[in-house]
Design a protein around this motif. Structure first.
Motif, PDB file in Angstrom:
ATOM      1  N   THR A   1      10.027  22.470  16.471  1.00  0.00           N
ATOM      2  CA  THR A   1      10.977  21.959  15.461  1.00  0.00           C
ATOM      3  C   THR A   1      12.076  22.977  15.169  1.00  0.00           C
ATOM      4  O   THR A   1      13.177  22.604  14.792  1.00  0.00           O
ATOM      5  CB  THR A   1      10.259  21.578  14.146  1.00  0.00           C
ATOM      6  OG1 THR A   1       9.425  22.668  13.719  1.00  0.00           O
ATOM      7  CG2 THR A   1       9.418  20.331  14.314  1.00  0.00           C
TER       8      THR A   1
ATOM      9  N   HIS B   1      14.678  22.064  17.695  1.00  0.00           N
ATOM     10  CA  HIS B   1      14.793  20.603  17.861  1.00  0.00           C
ATOM     11  C   HIS B   1      16.145  20.148  18.396  1.00  0.00           C
ATOM     12  O   HIS B   1      16.256  19.070  18.965  1.00  0.00           O
ATOM     13  CB  HIS B   1      14.535  19.908  16.523  1.00  0.00           C
ATOM     14  CG  HIS B   1      15.644  20.129  15.534  1.00  0.00           C
ATOM     15  ND1 HIS B   1      15.681  21.241  14.705  1.00  0.00           N
ATOM     16  CD2 HIS B   1      16.764  19.408  15.257  1.00  0.00           C
ATOM     17  CE1 HIS B   1      16.776  21.174  13.963  1.00  0.00           C
ATOM     18  NE2 HIS B   1      17.439  20.100  14.265  1.00  0.00           N
ATOM     19  N   ASP B   2      17.182  20.985  18.201  1.00  0.00           N
ATOM     20  CA  ASP B   2      18.509  20.557  18.654  1.00  0.00           C
ATOM     21  C   ASP B   2      18.782  20.962  20.107  1.00  0.00           C
ATOM     22  O   ASP B   2      19.881  20.754  20.617  1.00  0.00           O
ATOM     23  CB  ASP B   2      19.610  21.099  17.735  1.00  0.00           C
ATOM     24  CG  ASP B   2      19.532  22.604  17.540  1.00  0.00           C
ATOM     25  OD1 ASP B   2      18.590  23.220  18.093  1.00  0.00           O
ATOM     26  OD2 ASP B   2      20.389  23.157  16.845  1.00  0.00           O
TER      27      ASP B   2
ATOM     28  N   THR C   1      12.052  15.032  17.331  1.00  0.00           N
ATOM     29  CA  THR C   1      12.745  14.282  16.270  1.00  0.00           C
ATOM     30  C   THR C   1      12.610  12.774  16.479  1.00  0.00           C
ATOM     31  O   THR C   1      13.240  11.991  15.773  1.00  0.00           O
ATOM     32  CB  THR C   1      14.241  14.665  16.216  1.00  0.00           C
ATOM     33  OG1 THR C   1      14.840  14.356  17.482  1.00  0.00           O
ATOM     34  CG2 THR C   1      14.419  16.133  15.914  1.00  0.00           C
TER      35      THR C   1
ATOM     36  N   ARG D   1       9.484  20.459   7.374  1.00  0.00           N
ATOM     37  CA  ARG D   1      10.658  20.420   8.259  1.00  0.00           C
ATOM     38  C   ARG D   1      10.706  19.107   9.041  1.00  0.00           C
ATOM     39  O   ARG D   1      11.763  18.476   9.161  1.00  0.00           O
ATOM     40  CB  ARG D   1      10.613  21.604   9.222  1.00  0.00           C
ATOM     41  CG  ARG D   1      11.860  21.735  10.097  1.00  0.00           C
ATOM     42  CD  ARG D   1      11.713  22.886  11.077  1.00  0.00           C
ATOM     43  NE  ARG D   1      11.425  24.109  10.398  1.00  0.00           N
ATOM     44  CZ  ARG D   1      10.521  25.002  10.809  1.00  0.00           C
ATOM     45  NH1 ARG D   1       9.826  24.783  11.907  1.00  0.00           N
ATOM     46  NH2 ARG D   1      10.314  26.110  10.129  1.00  0.00           N
TER      47      ARG D   1
ATOM     48  N   LEU E   1      13.588  16.236   9.300  1.00  0.00           N
ATOM     49  CA  LEU E   1      14.255  15.939  10.573  1.00  0.00           C
ATOM     50  C   LEU E   1      14.204  14.456  10.926  1.00  0.00           C
ATOM     51  O   LEU E   1      15.201  13.899  11.385  1.00  0.00           O
ATOM     52  CB  LEU E   1      13.605  16.750  11.705  1.00  0.00           C
ATOM     53  CG  LEU E   1      13.886  18.255  11.725  1.00  0.00           C
ATOM     54  CD1 LEU E   1      13.065  18.936  12.818  1.00  0.00           C
ATOM     55  CD2 LEU E   1      15.371  18.524  11.962  1.00  0.00           C
ATOM     56  N   CYS E   2      13.032  13.826  10.773  1.00  0.00           N
ATOM     57  CA  CYS E   2      12.950  12.431  11.238  1.00  0.00           C
ATOM     58  C   CYS E   2      12.133  11.519  10.321  1.00  0.00           C
ATOM     59  O   CYS E   2      11.953  10.342  10.632  1.00  0.00           O
ATOM     60  CB  CYS E   2      12.405  12.376  12.665  1.00  0.00           C
ATOM     61  SG  CYS E   2      10.761  13.084  12.866  1.00  0.00           S
TER      62      CYS E   2
ATOM     63  N   THR F   1      19.627  24.898   8.184  1.00  0.00           N
ATOM     64  CA  THR F   1      19.280  23.883   7.176  1.00  0.00           C
ATOM     65  C   THR F   1      19.459  24.410   5.755  1.00  0.00           C
ATOM     66  O   THR F   1      19.450  23.650   4.807  1.00  0.00           O
ATOM     67  CB  THR F   1      17.816  23.413   7.352  1.00  0.00           C
ATOM     68  OG1 THR F   1      16.954  24.555   7.325  1.00  0.00           O
ATOM     69  CG2 THR F   1      17.626  22.677   8.664  1.00  0.00           C
TER      70      THR F   1
END
Length: 784
Positions: A123, A126-127, A135, A163, A167-168, A428
């Motif tokens: 996580t 994650h990007d 995600t 987290r 995120l999702c 974040t």
């Protein structure tokens, strides 16, 4: 209520045909509602089915399920168990640090299985294309959510779930053993009252009679183990005589083997009627075991079980225990969290254990309750018996634990700086208000409201401000005039590589020293890792000290503590493939953690010093991992070349990928490889960068006082790769470039007629991401 009636399309996904009372009561919340669910229930009451129900609902809705297993050993077990889903055409994919991640398979998986640590790492990234699958989760099942209260690991689980929800926002289904404050977990996860379940002891399939038994503590810890073993056998013996079974938990893998051997002798002496030596069929089956000691032991009805056994042996022992062939089983705690193997009598022989990274530690209260929960065989026993064997001084502590259970606390405050740095590094959190918003999503915040004084809640904002100032002072975070905050390169690397902040600071200090002119050597890399905070609790036992001294003989490490010397000795001996037997039991864990730390140090050196320094760390990492000599380490970059093959080729004079390419397939066959292997190794060598240095019209002489600029061409005739090109004259660096070397780069080199007789120019090419020995060529220019 039959499974086939409730979930006809998933009937084959369950290992049973009818839901029990506990499962029936939770079923509507899981299948007919969308809210988050929290359920605590006694061990062995069938919680796994609740996880599977939640997963089935997600799959039926076309979604992806994530299952968080408390231990790495259990992720593999779930993979085996959930073949049932694979048979229904749903894919299960396990993501652990031990396996190479296949992002495409992870993206396509219907059910993902991860540990809290791996999910935390994923996580944080994650990007990236590699980890973007995290995600895309629709339901997250947390198995054993009471791990929130575990040392070190608890805070990881807590921040990772917070987290993931940001995120999702998946549906969360949290399952745990019985815990007094299940409402706090429900409040943290926003689970309403209607989907929060607290199944008490009456839902246990078998009543539990649990107690504490003391033993007389002596001076010798080795003798104490046997005192506790005889106490455990005293407790198990009445049940064994009545054809019951006993499960005895001990501290380590080695202890399971030793205790089983000693127990066999003692049981024979006590004339306890057990074993299957007259059973010809079982005698034949026992030959399938791969472990010799286990094969001898099972015929007497005694066995041992730990994660180091082969899967074949573990499966056979589990099956024979269920069938009653094995009546007395010695195991490590892993079994308590995983396979459902109940016994009429459970004894915890060891309440303390040796952790390679932490030294001697108390077994966690969660582990103790989990183990005792294995007492009682549904369908066979009316009552199960569970005993903790401990020193008289600790008896009251365990009696209270058995009487009152264990309230689940947050451990976030213990590592708040590390987790806060990770959130800032991800972007974040950008100011103090963001920090407070983040904290409000944590279990820490919920418990702080329940116990404001114990959690120092009135001063929370002040504590957070101090924490941020500390991160700024130590160079992990920087603030701007508008009071916004962002991570520095140091902070980003600490988060990416999962480092303790003091370790990241230590690595940054080493980079500063190298930048100021310190010559970096492999010893510096190993010492920086051996003295990292991650190893601060490692201790050296008396019987290990001679072996440590022998490995470090001739080296000056007087200011290192005993534990640091032990880690350094393990790293040095691992790098040459000669770990002493006395250090072997802890070496695996220490090496595994060390390779991650060396990799992180390499990234620091790459960012703050340059590619050559990073390459040195990469070679050290490959040597620790493979146990090969410094001159043969480059061979490990070739696919299909492990430690044995690398050493074999090096002995034949082929110590670099360039040597392999020059030798060709025939040369590799002459060096002892089979034709098929030779072809693969040769192809592997071709897929690496290969450097040629063209000096052009570089002069042989230069007149005093004259200056010329010549060009040297560095050509890559192999695969493209990131490289550092450095030019030195008489050992002093002139130029250094960091480039992606596809074909050729031209480097300008100044030739100066200085006040000296000779100028020695060296062009060196190093690859920061490969353990290849730098390619170097030298030219000498006379000054006339």
């Amino acid at each position: 209520m039959e499974v086939a009636e409730v979930l006809p399309e998933f009937a084959d996904a369950f290992a049973f045909e009818e839901f029990n009372r506990m499962q029936r009561e939770a079923l509507p919340a899981l299948l007919e509602r969308e809210e988050n669910v929290v359920a605590s229930a006694p061990t062995a009451s069938g919680k796994t089915a609740l996880a599977e129900l939640a997963i089935c609902k997600a799959l039926a809705d076309g979604g992806t399920a994530l299952f968080i297993a408390p231990l790495r050993a259990l992720t593999n077990e779930k993979e085996d168990d959930w073949d049932r889903f694979e048979n229904l055409d749903y894919s299960v994919y396990v993501v652990t640090g031990e396996r190479d991640l296949n992002p495409r398979r992870a993206r396509r998986a219907d059910i993902l299985v991860m540990t809290p640590e791996k999910l935390d790492s994923a996580t944080r990234k994650h990007d990236s294309r590699r980890y973007d699958f995290v995600t895309d989760v629709d339901v997250c099942v947390i198995d054993e959510v009471h791990l929130l209260d575990a040392d070190r690991r608890g805070s990881v689980l807590e921040v990772t779930i917070s987290r993931l929800r940001r995120l999702c926002d998946p549906r969360v289904v949290a399952l745990s053993a019985t815990m007094p404050n299940v409402d706090d977990v429900a409040a943290w996860l926003d689970a309403p009252e209607e989907t929060t379940f607290e199944f008490d002891e009456e839902y246990r399939p078998v009543d539990l009679n649990a107690g504490v038994k003391t033993y007389t503590h002596g001076e010798n810890s080795f003798a104490d183990k046997y005192r506790r073993l005889y106490r455990a056998l005293d407790l198990a013996e009445p049940h064994l005589r009545e054809d019951g079974q006993a499960l005895v938990f001990v501290a380590s893998r080695q202890d399971t083997v030793r205790a089983a051997e000693k127990a066999r002798d003692e049981i024979a002496e006590r004339d306890v009627p057990m074993g299957a030596r007259g059973d010809y069929d079982f005698h034949t089956e026992s030959k399938e075991l791969e472990n010799d000691k286990l094969r001898n032991s099972v015929l007497d009805g005694v066995a041992f079980h730990h994660a180091g056994l082969s899967k074949n042996d573990r499966d056979l022992i589990e099956e024979w225990f269920k069938q009653g062939h094995v009546e007395l089983l010695f195991s490590t705690s892993t079994l308590a969290w995983g396979v459902n193997l109940p016994a009429r009598c459970v004894v915890i022989r060891d309440t303390k254990l040796h952790d390679p990274l932490e030294g001697e530690v108390d077994m966690s209260p969660l582990d103790v309750l989990q183990m005792l929960g294995r007492a009682g065989r549904p369908g066979y026993d009316d009552v199960g018996y569970g005993w903790v064997v401990c020193d008289t001084a600790e008896a009251d502590k365990y009696r209270q634990l058995l009487r009152d259970g264990k309230e689940i606390e947050s451990r976030l405050a213990e590592s708040l700086e590390t987790h806060l740095n990770a959130e800032i590094a991800m972007g974040t959190i950008t100011d103090l208000d963001d920090v407070m918003d983040w904290l409000e999503t944590t279990f820490y915040y919920v418990r702080g409201q329940s116990k404001p004084e114990e959690y120092d809640f009135p001063n929370l904002r002040e504590r957070v401000r101090d924490c941020l100032e500390e991160l700024v002072d130590r160079g992990f975070v920087e603030t701007s005039e508008d009071l916004s905050i962002e991570a520095t390169s140091r902070g980003v690397l600490a988060s990416k590589y999962y480092l303790r902040l003091e370790t990241a600071a230590k690595f940054a200090e080493l980079c500063d020293r190298v930048e100021e002119g310190h010559d970096l050597e492999t010893g510096d890399v190993l010492e920086a890792v051996a003295t990292a905070g991650e190893f601060e609790s490692v201790s050296a036992r008396q019987d290990e000290r001679d072996a440590i001294d022998a490995v470090l003989v001739g080296q000056e490490y007087g200011d290192l503590e005993a534990g640091q010397r032990k880690v350094l000795a393990i790293l040095r001996s691992a790098a040459s493939g000669t770990t002493p037997a006395e250090l072997a039991s802890d070496a695996w864990v220490i090496r595994r953690n060390a390779t991650r730390l060396v990799s992180a140090l390499g990234a620091f050196l790459d960012r703050f010093v340059g590619p050559h320094a990073a390459n040195l760390a990469r070679r050290a990492e490959a040597r620790i991992e493979n146990g090969v000599s410094a001159d043969a380490v480059g061979l490990t970059a070739i696919d299909g070349v492990g430690p044995g093959r690398a050493s074999k080729l090096a002995k034949e004079g082929l110590s670099t990928p360039g040597d392999i390419a020059d030798a060709g397939i025939d040369g590799l066959i002459d060096a002892g490889l089979s034709e098929g292997v030779a072809e693969r190794v040769y192809e592997g060598a071709q897929s690496l960068p290969s450097i040629e240095i063209d000096w052009g019209d570089f002069p042989e002489t230069v007149a005093t006082g004259e200056n010329e600029v010549r060009e040297v061409t560095v050509r890559n005739v192999g695969e493209p790769a990131r490289a550092g090109i450095r030019v030195t004259v008489n050992g002093r660096e002139m130029t250094s470039t960091n480039t992606y070397l596809r074909d050729a780069d031209t480097v300008p080199v100044g030739v100066f007629g200085a006040e000296t007789d000779e100028l020695e120019y060296t062009v060196s090419v190093a690859f920061p991401e490969e353990p290849l020995i730098p390619i170097e060529e030298t030219r000498t220019v006379r000054v006339e």
